[in-house]
Design an enzyme around this catalytic site. Structure first.
Site, PDB file in Angstrom:
ATOM      1  N   SER A 256      41.375  29.445  23.032  1.00 61.27           N
ATOM      2  CA  SER A 256      41.468  29.641  24.467  1.00 61.27           C
ATOM      3  C   SER A 256      40.102  29.634  25.103  1.00 61.27           C
ATOM      4  O   SER A 256      39.083  29.850  24.453  1.00 61.27           O
ATOM      5  CB  SER A 256      42.150  30.971  24.755  1.00 61.27           C
ATOM      6  OG  SER A 256      41.321  32.005  24.265  1.00 61.27           O
ATOM      7  N   LYS A 257      40.126  29.398  26.398  1.00 62.65           N
ATOM      8  CA  LYS A 257      38.917  29.354  27.189  1.00 62.65           C
ATOM      9  C   LYS A 257      38.136  30.652  27.090  1.00 62.65           C
ATOM     10  O   LYS A 257      36.922  30.648  27.098  1.00 62.65           O
ATOM     11  CB  LYS A 257      39.325  29.152  28.653  1.00 62.65           C
ATOM     12  CG  LYS A 257      38.780  27.889  29.250  1.00 62.65           C
ATOM     13  CD  LYS A 257      39.194  27.839  30.698  1.00 62.65           C
ATOM     14  CE  LYS A 257      38.611  26.589  31.335  1.00 62.65           C
ATOM     15  NZ  LYS A 257      39.180  26.300  32.616  1.00 62.65           N
ATOM     16  N   ARG A 258      38.888  31.743  27.022  1.00 63.34           N
ATOM     17  CA  ARG A 258      38.240  33.040  27.075  1.00 63.34           C
ATOM     18  C   ARG A 258      37.228  33.241  25.947  1.00 63.34           C
ATOM     19  O   ARG A 258      36.247  33.913  26.089  1.00 63.34           O
ATOM     20  CB  ARG A 258      39.282  34.165  27.048  1.00 63.34           C
ATOM     21  CG  ARG A 258      39.222  35.012  28.296  1.00 63.34           C
ATOM     22  CD  ARG A 258      40.418  35.921  28.385  1.00 63.34           C
ATOM     23  NE  ARG A 258      41.661  35.177  28.428  1.00 63.34           N
ATOM     24  CZ  ARG A 258      42.721  35.453  27.688  1.00 63.34           C
ATOM     25  NH1 ARG A 258      42.694  36.447  26.834  1.00 63.34           N
ATOM     26  NH2 ARG A 258      43.818  34.747  27.795  1.00 63.34           N
ATOM     27  N   GLY A 260      35.435  30.892  24.413  1.00 67.36           N
ATOM     28  CA  GLY A 260      34.425  29.849  24.250  1.00 67.36           C
ATOM     29  C   GLY A 260      34.821  28.631  25.044  1.00 67.36           C
ATOM     30  O   GLY A 260      35.806  28.654  25.771  1.00 67.36           O
TER      31      GLY A 260
END
Ligand code: GLU
Length: 481
Positions: A256-258, A260
């Protein structure tokens, strides 16, 4: 396997504005499979969710795929026999099949308003039931349907999922997978605005574009039974499925974006090499043999097979990617390394106009760079210096012995015409024997005075690049009374 000539695969992203690294891996596996078997690689844009429309997304996507070396054979801008390749340009086709499904009794119009559906959901939640469409429009009589249509009530078209039984497919990666039908919802196929949902458009297009193998992420596996029902209802052959393992964060949650960066564009912007990113992604889920890590694109095409794709999730390990990028970077000719780093140095205000000097800087920094963006920080000391006021500086540079080293170097440097790496090494050797200091007590004061840092490239290299005047100036600055 199907006749080699007829293999057709597709990458079917929804244009969200950026390409997810997982998407790039999916595109890559499709590409490799097509190239290996002399097949066709199609790019299809699944843009029927208008609320997610992003301006310029298709151009960005095709540019990113091209950067990665994944040239598609058919797709937007490369019209083939099966276009258009953008779903929003094919709406009529989906409507036609939605109607056909209604006519043959495999789908039905549903007139429930959003408010009604909401009330239904609330009631189900209060009763602790599974939230799903309760199929109330499924039993409307033809007369009731006609009447609602005549009134102009807005409606969607839903798939009439059988109440019992199951659907089984043989997935190339996951083997036999069986889905119980009684837990499926009557999926909406066509929305009230006349746009299809992903499920209908996806099946219609895969059939019309004569896709033989559907290679996509595991998150789409739950959609398979719905798709199979549509294929069956329309009397179409079901393509072969291959669902790829998920990409995971280091803590094994879904990538997920969170945790990296997941946008390929971000990696590109930081100077990652497409060859390294592709090589790294190829190994996330696929392996030929345990001990091989480096593959060029032609080697990947040669070695790739879906049978060697694993079932379990693969961790996206940034350190490993960086390491691999570093390996690729170091193997490039110096001119390319200079070009790759340039966009990060010029905006930082570093004066790299002297090509010869710039070349030496990049040569000196190469062993310390994995990703070109790092050059900005790593090269900084060549252009400005700041010695931190800390214990290290006090112990090594501003101590009696440190100052002696600085003094001696100043004396020696003044006498020579030009600083070459060789000459500087000799001066250091001289200092060692004259002053009787060695190791850290010799190198650290010099390094700190010349660069303000405690680590970096070899001192003689640095001194040569800085040149005599700058070395003298930097040493002079660190003299304490
Ligand atoms: N549009 C879907 C996506 O965004 C495609 C899934 C599939 O390949 O069927 O990934």
């Amino acid at each position: 396997m199907t006749n080699q000539q007829t293999i057709r695969v597709r990458f079917a992203p929804s244009p969200t504005g950026y390409l997810h690294v997982g998407g790039l891996r999916t595109a890559l596996y499709n590409f490799l499979f097509a190239r290996k078997h002399g097949g066709t690689f199609v790019l299809r844009i699944e843009d029927t969710d208008r609320s997610r429309h992003v301006e310029g997304a298709i151009e960005n996507l095709t540019a990113t795929l091209r950067w990665a070396g994944l040239d598609f054979d058919e797709g937007p801008g490369k019209e083939g026999a099966f276009g258009p390749y953008v779903q929003s340009q094919r709406l009529e086709l989906y409507r036609q099949y939605a109607n056909e499904l209604v006519d043959t009794g495999s789908a039905y119009p549903c007139f429930c308003s959003p408010e009604e559906l909401d009330t239904m959901r609330q009631a189900q939640m209060e009763r602790n039931e599974r939230v799903r469409y309760d199929r109330r429009c499924r039993s409307l009589t033809p007369e009731e349907v006609d009447a609602k249509m005549a009134e102009g009530t807005s409606y969607v078209i839903r798939l009439k999922v059988p109440m019992f039984g199951d659907v089984a497919v043989n997935d190339i990666i996951r083997g036999n997978v069986t889905f119980q039908l009684n837990i499926l919802d009557d999926q909406v196929l066509l929305k009230s605005d006349g746009f299809p949902t992903y499920h209908l458009a996806n099946v219609v297009d895969d059939h019309h574009m004569q896709i033989t193998h559907i290679i996509r992420g595991e998150e789409w596996l739950p959609s398979v039974p719905k798709h199979v029902l549509i294929y069956q209802a329309l009397g179409w052959e079901i393509p072969q499925y291959a669902h790829l393992p998920l990409l995971l964060n280091p803590d094994r949650s879904k990538l997920s974006k969170r945790q990296g960066d997941v946008a390929v564009e971000d990696y590109r912007a930081r100077g990652y090499l497409p060859e390294a990113l592709v090589n790294y992604l190829a190994l996330l889920g696929w392996s030929e043999s345990k001990d091989r890590e480096f593959y060029s694109m032609p080697e990947l095409i040669e070695a790739f097979s879906l049978e060697r794709v694993g079932k379990s999730g693969a961790v996206f390990d940034l350190e490993k990617l960086n390491w691999m990028n570093g390996q690729y970077f170091r193997n490039l000719p110096i001119e390319q390394r200079m070009e790759l780093c340039r966009p990060f140095l010029e905006p930082a205000g570093y004066d790299i106009r002297d090509e010869n000097r710039y070349r030496k800087i990049i040569e000196a920094l190469t062993p310390r760079i994995q990703v070109p963006v790092e050059a900005r920080e790593k090269a900084e000391f060549f252009f400005s210096k700041h010695v931190p006021e800390d214990e290290t500086a006090d112990v090594f540079l501003y101590s009696e012995s440190g100052q002696k080293v600085v003094h001696l170097l100043l004396e020696k440097l003044k006498d020579i015409e030009d600083v070459t790496a060789e000459r500087f090494s000799e001066i250091l050797a001289d200092a060692k024997s004259t002053l009787g200091v060695k190791g850290k007590y010799l190198f650290m004061p010099v390094r700190l005075a010349l660069t303000g840092e405690t680590h970096g490239p070899e001192l003689p290299l640095i001194a040569e690049i800085l040149g005599k005047e700058e070395c003298l100036k930097r040493l002079q600055e660190e003299l304490r009374a």
